[in-house]
Design an enzyme around this catalytic site. Structure first.
Site: not given
Ligand code: NDP
Length: 289
Positions: A120, A97, A53
């Site tokens: 997200d 995460q 990422k």
């Protein structure tokens, strides 16, 4: 029938080139898109995802920050960092995460992210916006799947769509997006009876289960578009690492029946981080307005 193989690497590359151009144009006006990624603990798979990422950000000319904590860090320390990032004008997207260590309340942590930085798309406010048909952030994996439909010119209006899997990350938002495109949507899960009855009706079949090659050719309608989200490791002594990655679909047998199909690897996978970049860029563009 010769299926179109939906190449996620090629599509990701094309989209990322566009994001870089847009990021540089925005930076020239004073706003460089910025993503902060928080990693707690030493799970090797999570560390690889976070590294990819951050690398994706760098290649697209985004600003990025990686914040790493040991497994035993107190939840309050992470919450304080999120509050700081929420107020940081250099940061347009914040990602924690998953999975978090057991002593964390993951829902509480995800809800602490400012909804306008929740790239997200897991915050309840953003889930609700998607449900209402006015999405702010679409969860990255289903967002990537929609790009395949656009790229391949798949006609979704009135199509029978079957999604296998009902997770908050993939299955449920995927179903919402297909519904928004006027598909007739069926969502299957581990308690569904006669799965094949449903899949055989599908013009659009999305498999997001996590069971290697569970969908064979008998389960697929001729001419269907098949999207394989599954990522499964299977032992293969002949492979360099002793394993291979396969999807939920038996690709070689199913592909000849399809109009279009995503391979694994090289299908949905490369699109997920790409759409994280898309969400970060869109957040930065909104903040610049
Ligand atoms: P989850 O484990 O959260 O969800 C799996 C879903 O599959 C559940 O809804 C479960 O049903 C359902 N399921 C399990 N077994 C069966 C069965 N025998 N028949 C029908 N349905 C079944 O997984 P995720 O949604 O997070 O991920 C799904 C897959 O996609 C995984 O392989 C994952 O690695 C992969 N993935 C890939 C990404 C990418 O970038 N390509 C990103 C995210 C995930 P129930 O709800 O009843 O338990």
């Amino acid at each position: 029938m010769t299926a179109t193989i939906l190449d996620g690497n090629a599509l990701a590359q094309k989209l990322r080139a566009d994001f870089k151009t847009r990021a540089e144009a925005l930076a020239a006006k004073g706003t460089r898109p910025g993503l902060a990624v928080i990693l707690v603990g030493e799970d090797p798979a999570s560390a690889v995802y976070v590294r990819n990422k951050v690398a994706g950000c760098e290649k697209a000319s985004f600003h990025s920050e990686k914040i790493v904590y040991p497994t035993d860090v107190a939840q309050d320390v992470v919450l304080a960092k999120i509050a700081e990032l929420n107020a940081d004008p250099k940061i347009h997207g914040i990602l924690v995460q998953l999975p978090l260590p057991k002593h964390f309340d993951s829902d509480l942590v995800l809800e602490a992210i400012a909804p306008e930085k929740d790239v997200d798309g897991f915050h309840a406010e953003n889930v609700g916006a998607l449900m209402q048909g006015q999405p702010r952030f679409i969860p990255c994996t289903p967002y990537g799947v929609t790009k395949f439909f656009e790229e391949a010119g798949v006609n979704l209006k009135g199509a029978e769509a079957v999604v296998i899997g009902r997770s908050n990350i993939v299955g449920k938002p995927m179903a919402m997006l297909l519904l928004a495109q006027s598909c007739t949507v069926t969502v299957c899960h581990s308690q569904s009876k006669d799965l094949a009855f449903h899949t055989r009706r599908a013009d659009i079949l999305v498999a997001a289960v996590g069971r290697p090659r569970m969908i064979g050719p008998d389960w697929v309608k001729p001419g269907a578009t098949v999207i394989d989200v599954g990522i499964n490791r299977v032992d293969d002594p002949a492979a360099p690492k002793g394993y291979r990655v396969v999807g939920d679909v038996a690709f070689d047998e199913v592909a000849p029946k399809c109009r279009a199909i995503t391979p694994v690897p090289g299908g949905v996978g490369p699109m997920t981080i790409t759409m994280l970049l898309a969400n970060t860029l869109e957040a930065a563009e909104r903040s610049a307005k």
